[in-house]
Design a protein around this motif. Sequence first.
Motif, PDB file in Angstrom:
ATOM      1  N   GLY A 110       0.798  -1.222   0.000  1.00 44.22           N
ATOM      2  CA  GLY A 110       0.000   0.000   0.000  1.00 44.22           C
ATOM      3  C   GLY A 110       0.825   1.263   0.000  1.00 44.22           C
ATOM      4  N   SER A 111       0.361   2.262   0.733  1.00 46.54           N
ATOM      5  CA  SER A 111       1.002   3.578   0.730  1.00 46.54           C
ATOM      6  C   SER A 111       2.378   3.573   1.384  1.00 46.54           C
ATOM      7  N   LYS A 112       2.668   2.534   2.165  1.00 44.53           N
ATOM      8  CA  LYS A 112       3.972   2.459   2.826  1.00 44.53           C
ATOM      9  C   LYS A 112       5.064   1.921   1.907  1.00 44.53           C
ATOM     10  N   LYS A 113       4.670   1.377   0.773  1.00 42.28           N
ATOM     11  CA  LYS A 113       5.633   0.725  -0.118  1.00 42.28           C
ATOM     12  C   LYS A 113       6.397   1.752  -0.956  1.00 42.28           C
ATOM     13  N   HIS A 114       7.726   1.649  -0.954  1.00 43.73           N
ATOM     14  CA  HIS A 114       8.596   2.407  -1.845  1.00 43.73           C
ATOM     15  C   HIS A 114       9.651   1.438  -2.362  1.00 43.73           C
ATOM     16  N   LEU A 115       9.696   1.245  -3.667  1.00 44.47           N
ATOM     17  CA  LEU A 115      10.674   0.312  -4.240  1.00 44.47           C
ATOM     18  C   LEU A 115      12.038   1.003  -4.321  1.00 44.47           C
ATOM     19  N   ILE A 116      12.660   1.149  -3.183  1.00 44.04           N
ATOM     20  CA  ILE A 116      13.980   1.767  -3.078  1.00 44.04           C
ATOM     21  C   ILE A 116      14.963   0.695  -2.631  1.00 44.04           C
ATOM     22  N   SER A 117      16.015   0.487  -3.416  1.00 41.89           N
ATOM     23  CA  SER A 117      17.030  -0.519  -3.095  1.00 41.89           C
ATOM     24  C   SER A 117      18.387   0.171  -3.090  1.00 41.89           C
ATOM     25  N   PRO A 118      18.802   0.725  -1.950  1.00 40.35           N
ATOM     26  CA  PRO A 118      19.952   1.638  -1.942  1.00 40.35           C
ATOM     27  C   PRO A 118      21.286   0.986  -2.304  1.00 40.35           C
ATOM     28  N   GLY A 119      21.951   1.602  -3.256  1.00 45.85           N
ATOM     29  CA  GLY A 119      23.340   1.313  -3.555  1.00 45.85           C
ATOM     30  C   GLY A 119      24.172   2.531  -3.208  1.00 45.85           C
ATOM     31  N   ALA A 120      25.384   2.578  -3.726  1.00 45.31           N
ATOM     32  CA  ALA A 120      26.288   3.672  -3.365  1.00 45.31           C
ATOM     33  C   ALA A 120      25.730   5.036  -3.747  1.00 45.31           C
ATOM     34  N   LEU A 121      25.153   5.161  -4.940  1.00 46.12           N
ATOM     35  CA  LEU A 121      24.658   6.469  -5.360  1.00 46.12           C
ATOM     36  C   LEU A 121      23.498   6.937  -4.494  1.00 46.12           C
ATOM     37  N   ASP A 122      22.633   6.020  -4.082  1.00 51.62           N
ATOM     38  CA  ASP A 122      21.557   6.400  -3.165  1.00 51.62           C
ATOM     39  C   ASP A 122      22.143   6.888  -1.847  1.00 51.62           C
ATOM     40  N   MET A 123      23.126   6.149  -1.316  1.00 50.21           N
ATOM     41  CA  MET A 123      23.764   6.558  -0.074  1.00 50.21           C
ATOM     42  C   MET A 123      24.468   7.901  -0.245  1.00 50.21           C
ATOM     43  N   GLY A 124      24.927   8.171  -1.464  1.00 48.20           N
ATOM     44  CA  GLY A 124      25.605   9.425  -1.757  1.00 48.20           C
ATOM     45  C   GLY A 124      24.669  10.570  -2.084  1.00 48.20           C
ATOM     46  N   GLY A 125      23.359  10.359  -1.876  1.00 47.96           N
ATOM     47  CA  GLY A 125      22.424  11.470  -1.998  1.00 47.96           C
ATOM     48  C   GLY A 125      21.589  11.498  -3.255  1.00 47.96           C
ATOM     49  N   LEU A 126      21.635  10.439  -4.089  1.00 48.55           N
ATOM     50  CA  LEU A 126      20.819  10.366  -5.295  1.00 48.55           C
ATOM     51  C   LEU A 126      19.889   9.156  -5.154  1.00 48.55           C
ATOM     52  N   ILE A 127      18.663   9.404  -4.728  1.00 49.12           N
ATOM     53  CA  ILE A 127      17.696   8.338  -4.487  1.00 49.12           C
ATOM     54  C   ILE A 127      17.025   7.980  -5.805  1.00 49.12           C
ATOM     55  N   VAL A 128      17.232   6.745  -6.268  1.00 46.09           N
ATOM     56  CA  VAL A 128      16.692   6.305  -7.553  1.00 46.09           C
ATOM     57  C   VAL A 128      15.340   5.640  -7.328  1.00 46.09           C
ATOM     58  N   THR A 129      14.320   6.170  -7.978  1.00 48.95           N
ATOM     59  CA  THR A 129      12.989   5.570  -7.919  1.00 48.95           C
ATOM     60  C   THR A 129      12.622   5.053  -9.301  1.00 48.95           C
ATOM     61  N   ILE A 130      11.935   3.906  -9.331  1.00 48.63           N
ATOM     62  CA  ILE A 130      11.558   3.308 -10.620  1.00 48.63           C
ATOM     63  C   ILE A 130      10.060   3.395 -10.875  1.00 48.63           C
ATOM     64  N   ARG A 131       9.312   3.863  -9.865  1.00 46.77           N
ATOM     65  CA  ARG A 131       7.867   4.023 -10.012  1.00 46.77           C
ATOM     66  C   ARG A 131       7.504   5.495  -9.837  1.00 46.77           C
ATOM     67  N   GLN A 132       6.575   5.979 -10.674  1.00 52.37           N
ATOM     68  CA  GLN A 132       6.147   7.373 -10.604  1.00 52.37           C
ATOM     69  C   GLN A 132       5.616   7.710  -9.211  1.00 52.37           C
ATOM     70  N   GLU A 133       4.840   6.787  -8.608  1.00 50.48           N
ATOM     71  CA  GLU A 133       4.248   7.083  -7.306  1.00 50.48           C
ATOM     72  C   GLU A 133       5.303   7.242  -6.216  1.00 50.48           C
ATOM     73  N   ASP A 134       6.394   6.480  -6.320  1.00 51.70           N
ATOM     74  CA  ASP A 134       7.470   6.634  -5.343  1.00 51.70           C
ATOM     75  C   ASP A 134       8.174   7.969  -5.530  1.00 51.70           C
ATOM     76  N   PHE A 135       8.418   8.329  -6.785  1.00 52.12           N
ATOM     77  CA  PHE A 135       9.081   9.600  -7.074  1.00 52.12           C
ATOM     78  C   PHE A 135       8.283  10.768  -6.521  1.00 52.12           C
ATOM     79  N   GLU A 136       6.977  10.719  -6.687  1.00 56.29           N
ATOM     80  CA  GLU A 136       6.130  11.849  -6.284  1.00 56.29           C
ATOM     81  C   GLU A 136       5.862  11.889  -4.784  1.00 56.29           C
TER      82      GLU A 136
END
Length: 321
Positions: free
Chosen positions: A274-300
């Motif tokens: 549901g609303s708690k779900k965010h498909l975020i799988s952190p790698g180095a770039l995410d840890m370095g401040g660039l959060i990659v989202t693959i779904r529009q709803e997560d991005f927004e």
Amino acid sequence: MNKPKTLIGDCFFSSQYGKWESLRESHNILKHIKTRNLIIDNNTITVQFNPRRTVSTCASVDKHSIEQRPCFLCMSNKPAEQDFIRFSINEPFILRVNPYPILPKHLTISSERHQPQLLADKTHLQIPGLLITWLEQHFEKGYALFYNGAVCGASAPDHFHFQAVLQTDVPFIRQWDRLMQSAIKIQEKKLPDKSICTEYEISNYLCPIRAFITNQSYITDSTLITQYLDSLPLHENENEPRYNLFAWIDPNRGFSTAYFPRKKHRPDCYSDEGSKKHLISPGALDMGGLIVTIRQEDFESISKNDIIQIFNEVSYKSAFM
């Protein structure tokens, strides 16, 4: 007068874009990709909407899944259109353009030999510094190298590799001067070439960072690195502590490596419903401040609190707990 050495980066990219249509399309899309910035206690975090990273974000990295699929970093399995550059430092490495880029000029640099994603036992080989040296001297200046541990964002935990992007595209590196203003010096070592390697603790970011900066060469003191890695927990059936790493040349300070110690691979929101779900799988770039989202709803929908919670879960200790 000696002419400056010609770097091959631009020619290599042009050649690949010319012959590999899907690669060209993936990299062209980056020119129009959606991003938004969030400020969390003076740290600028960029959220990116990049559905083409679905393969990596959702990669199954359990032992059975890895054993069942061909290794996409082995030369025998590469796409026919994919060119490569073979070079040797301590062993042969293969440089390729990443077909699913997060940032412009995104590279993958892998060992030619199929071997586990394991860096901690190679500290004495000075691989990050040698790779940065090669990139600076032969390919293109201004790159930052990064490493995803086997359970810290690596979609190929069975094949030793690094990735590289331009320093100017990595949020925490852009903010490095501010982060270093309150850095705590831990210790330093004089190297045989008389350069100084200094260890720092960075505590004004969303998660702890341990930095090692050498002022006059592209090497770090292996005893300092080993001592730090030995201080991190080693999980059962794993061969090195969990961490992400960046290495780059800071023009004001010298060769810099930054370690992001990790507690786990994916946050709870990855498997929530549901609303708690965010498909975020952190790698180095995410840890370095660039959060990659693959779904529009997560991005927004992803918020500052969501990002703080993610960092709290996947790193050992957050400044915002």
